[in-house]
Design a protein around this motif. Sequence first.
Motif, PDB file in Angstrom:
ATOM      1  N   VAL A  19      35.339  52.405 104.517  1.00 27.05           N
ATOM      2  CA  VAL A  19      35.958  53.023 103.336  1.00 27.05           C
ATOM      3  C   VAL A  19      35.756  52.134 102.109  1.00 27.05           C
ATOM      4  O   VAL A  19      35.362  52.603 101.031  1.00 27.05           O
ATOM      5  CB  VAL A  19      37.467  53.272 103.589  1.00 27.05           C
ATOM      6  CG1 VAL A  19      38.204  53.539 102.275  1.00 27.05           C
ATOM      7  CG2 VAL A  19      37.671  54.445 104.531  1.00 27.05           C
ATOM      8  N   LEU A  20      35.999  50.829 102.260  1.00 30.56           N
ATOM      9  CA  LEU A  20      35.847  49.898 101.137  1.00 30.56           C
ATOM     10  C   LEU A  20      34.382  49.788 100.702  1.00 30.56           C
ATOM     11  O   LEU A  20      34.077  49.681  99.519  1.00 30.56           O
ATOM     12  CB  LEU A  20      36.397  48.518 101.513  1.00 30.56           C
ATOM     13  CG  LEU A  20      37.915  48.475 101.741  1.00 30.56           C
ATOM     14  CD1 LEU A  20      38.326  47.169 102.405  1.00 30.56           C
ATOM     15  CD2 LEU A  20      38.671  48.652 100.447  1.00 30.56           C
ATOM     16  N   SER A  21      33.496  49.852 101.685  1.00 28.61           N
ATOM     17  CA  SER A  21      32.064  49.842 101.377  1.00 28.61           C
ATOM     18  C   SER A  21      31.692  51.076 100.554  1.00 28.61           C
ATOM     19  O   SER A  21      30.957  50.996  99.573  1.00 28.61           O
ATOM     20  CB  SER A  21      31.268  49.810 102.684  1.00 28.61           C
ATOM     21  OG  SER A  21      29.932  50.192 102.466  1.00 28.61           O
ATOM     22  N   TYR A  73      25.370  50.373 107.189  1.00 29.75           N
ATOM     23  CA  TYR A  73      25.827  51.509 106.380  1.00 29.75           C
ATOM     24  C   TYR A  73      25.579  51.219 104.902  1.00 29.75           C
ATOM     25  O   TYR A  73      26.107  50.265 104.350  1.00 29.75           O
ATOM     26  CB  TYR A  73      27.315  51.744 106.650  1.00 29.75           C
ATOM     27  CG  TYR A  73      27.955  52.821 105.790  1.00 29.75           C
ATOM     28  CD1 TYR A  73      27.570  54.151 105.890  1.00 29.75           C
ATOM     29  CD2 TYR A  73      28.973  52.496 104.882  1.00 29.75           C
ATOM     30  CE1 TYR A  73      28.160  55.138 105.113  1.00 29.75           C
ATOM     31  CE2 TYR A  73      29.576  53.471 104.104  1.00 29.75           C
ATOM     32  CZ  TYR A  73      29.165  54.790 104.217  1.00 29.75           C
ATOM     33  OH  TYR A  73      29.756  55.760 103.451  1.00 29.75           O
ATOM     34  N   GLN A  74      24.730  52.020 104.298  1.00 24.42           N
ATOM     35  CA  GLN A  74      24.477  51.933 102.848  1.00 24.42           C
ATOM     36  C   GLN A  74      25.098  53.177 102.222  1.00 24.42           C
ATOM     37  O   GLN A  74      24.593  54.286 102.381  1.00 24.42           O
ATOM     38  CB  GLN A  74      22.972  51.901 102.558  1.00 24.42           C
ATOM     39  CG  GLN A  74      22.611  51.992 101.078  1.00 24.42           C
ATOM     40  CD  GLN A  74      23.005  50.744 100.295  1.00 24.42           C
ATOM     41  OE1 GLN A  74      22.609  49.644 100.651  1.00 24.42           O
ATOM     42  NE2 GLN A  74      23.799  50.919  99.249  1.00 24.42           N
ATOM     43  N   LEU A 324      43.874  43.078 106.078  1.00 22.48           N
ATOM     44  CA  LEU A 324      42.464  43.141 105.677  1.00 22.48           C
ATOM     45  C   LEU A 324      42.325  43.210 104.163  1.00 22.48           C
ATOM     46  O   LEU A 324      41.424  42.627 103.582  1.00 22.48           O
ATOM     47  CB  LEU A 324      41.787  44.361 106.301  1.00 22.48           C
ATOM     48  CG  LEU A 324      40.315  44.518 105.891  1.00 22.48           C
ATOM     49  CD1 LEU A 324      39.462  43.508 106.623  1.00 22.48           C
ATOM     50  CD2 LEU A 324      39.786  45.900 106.128  1.00 22.48           C
ATOM     51  N   LEU A 325      43.253  43.914 103.509  1.00 24.31           N
ATOM     52  CA  LEU A 325      43.128  44.091 102.062  1.00 24.31           C
ATOM     53  C   LEU A 325      43.487  42.825 101.293  1.00 24.31           C
ATOM     54  O   LEU A 325      43.296  42.746 100.096  1.00 24.31           O
ATOM     55  CB  LEU A 325      43.989  45.269 101.607  1.00 24.31           C
ATOM     56  CG  LEU A 325      43.352  46.608 101.983  1.00 24.31           C
ATOM     57  CD1 LEU A 325      44.344  47.724 101.965  1.00 24.31           C
ATOM     58  CD2 LEU A 325      42.193  46.925 101.070  1.00 24.31           C
ATOM     59  N   ALA A 326      43.995  41.825 101.999  1.00 29.21           N
ATOM     60  CA  ALA A 326      44.231  40.535 101.347  1.00 29.21           C
ATOM     61  C   ALA A 326      43.137  39.538 101.728  1.00 29.21           C
ATOM     62  O   ALA A 326      43.184  38.371 101.401  1.00 29.21           O
ATOM     63  CB  ALA A 326      45.592  40.000 101.769  1.00 29.21           C
ATOM     64  N   ASP A 327      42.118  40.029 102.447  1.00 29.84           N
ATOM     65  CA  ASP A 327      41.052  39.180 102.965  1.00 29.84           C
ATOM     66  C   ASP A 327      40.046  38.853 101.849  1.00 29.84           C
ATOM     67  O   ASP A 327      39.734  39.677 101.015  1.00 29.84           O
ATOM     68  CB  ASP A 327      40.342  39.959 104.100  1.00 29.84           C
ATOM     69  CG  ASP A 327      39.360  39.098 104.855  1.00 29.84           C
ATOM     70  OD1 ASP A 327      39.109  37.983 104.397  1.00 29.84           O
ATOM     71  OD2 ASP A 327      38.852  39.558 105.889  1.00 29.84           O
ATOM     72  N   ASP A 328      39.535  37.634 101.861  1.00 28.72           N
ATOM     73  CA  ASP A 328      38.555  37.240 100.836  1.00 28.72           C
ATOM     74  C   ASP A 328      37.185  37.871 101.078  1.00 28.72           C
ATOM     75  O   ASP A 328      36.315  37.821 100.233  1.00 28.72           O
ATOM     76  CB  ASP A 328      38.363  35.713 100.854  1.00 28.72           C
ATOM     77  CG  ASP A 328      39.612  35.022 100.345  1.00 28.72           C
ATOM     78  OD1 ASP A 328      40.362  35.679  99.615  1.00 28.72           O
ATOM     79  OD2 ASP A 328      39.831  33.855 100.687  1.00 28.72           O
ATOM     80  N   ASN A 329      37.003  38.444 102.253  1.00 30.21           N
ATOM     81  CA  ASN A 329      35.663  38.830 102.664  1.00 30.21           C
ATOM     82  C   ASN A 329      35.343  40.305 102.440  1.00 30.21           C
ATOM     83  O   ASN A 329      34.323  40.787 102.867  1.00 30.21           O
ATOM     84  CB  ASN A 329      35.509  38.498 104.158  1.00 30.21           C
ATOM     85  CG  ASN A 329      34.058  38.301 104.531  1.00 30.21           C
ATOM     86  OD1 ASN A 329      33.231  38.046 103.666  1.00 30.21           O
ATOM     87  ND2 ASN A 329      33.747  38.439 105.791  1.00 30.21           N
ATOM     88  N   ILE A 330      36.276  41.038 101.781  1.00 26.21           N
ATOM     89  CA  ILE A 330      36.008  42.466 101.603  1.00 26.21           C
ATOM     90  C   ILE A 330      35.189  42.689 100.338  1.00 26.21           C
ATOM     91  O   ILE A 330      35.138  41.828  99.464  1.00 26.21           O
ATOM     92  CB  ILE A 330      37.322  43.288 101.517  1.00 26.21           C
ATOM     93  CG1 ILE A 330      38.153  42.856 100.288  1.00 26.21           C
ATOM     94  CG2 ILE A 330      38.125  43.180 102.767  1.00 26.21           C
ATOM     95  CD1 ILE A 330      39.272  43.800  99.964  1.00 26.21           C
TER      96      ILE A 330
END
Length: 344
Positions: A19-21, A73-74, A324-330
């Motif tokens: 979803v974030l992608s 996924y692109q 996950l939404l506080a993760d630095d890697n998103i």
Amino acid sequence: MASHGLTYEGCNFLRQRLVLSTLSGKRVKIKNIRSKDDEPGLRDFEASFIRLLDKVTNGSTIEINQTGTVLVYQPGLLYGGTVEHDCNPQRSVGYYLEALLMLGPFMKSPLKATLRGVTNDLTDPTVDLLKSTALPVMKKFGIDGEGFDIKVAKRGMAPGGGGEVVFTCPVRKTVRPVQLTDPGKIKRIRGVAYSVRVSPQMGNRIVESARGILNQFLPDIYIYTDHMKGANSGKSPGFGLTLVAETLNGCFLSAEMSSTPQGQGDPILPEDLGRNCAKLLLEEIYRGGCVDSSNQSLALLLMTLGQQDVSKVLLGPLSPYTPLLADDNIPKFTSSASNAKIRS
């Protein structure tokens, strides 16, 4: 792998990552998906979710290796429009609908999604819960308008499914910043006790036992019964209860329980289900916060996508899906600043 993409490992947070992608337009590669399991690779319900993403976007490229352990996924353009999808019965419609709630407002054209499958099960938020709690959260962020609704056309209990849900969502160019720091006291409790392919009396028994607990705290309680018959009742018998407490400041806290699916484990009595669900609601109220635990990640995402302004939301203890939404890697959204005040 191209430098502008992100690489992850494992099947955790698969939905959120995709979803974030899609929202950020960044390519993701997810590898080692259950690579050490006896049955490695994507599950059927995850493949079904990826197909749904493909239907609401235009020009997405999806590559999955032969064993299903690597997904690239692109994302394409979020297109929207009218979409029909048969959800895999391993997970309920709520699993798919949660993602559409996050994507719906940002489509090119208004979304009308018809999802078929299991509407109420033990694992995912049911359609009733998302209608009564997720939609009010989105309305606080200014996502509203004619046709913003979730309709349950047919109910389908696990494992057979056979339900049908229609989600319609208008397009919104901007998301309004919010200040939700004081939930206020509980003013009323509403609920729905649903039953399909069992005696209509089941609903009344659930309502009576739930009220037995909740009436000790509050007089304004109304739980209506929803008994669907014939073609609208899906393929499997079952019953359940969704309860929502509304506060003076317009916050909604919810709890729900469904009966054990046919042929899977010990059956539960409607009286026990009603009592247990009422206790779960009291637990949710005790946890506090302006957003209940099933909608924390939705609220944080909308804060992130908001205007160049600070949003504040008071949350109770974080649910397992929220960090996950506080993760630095998103994938990063550069156009906003948000400030989540988290109470643990």
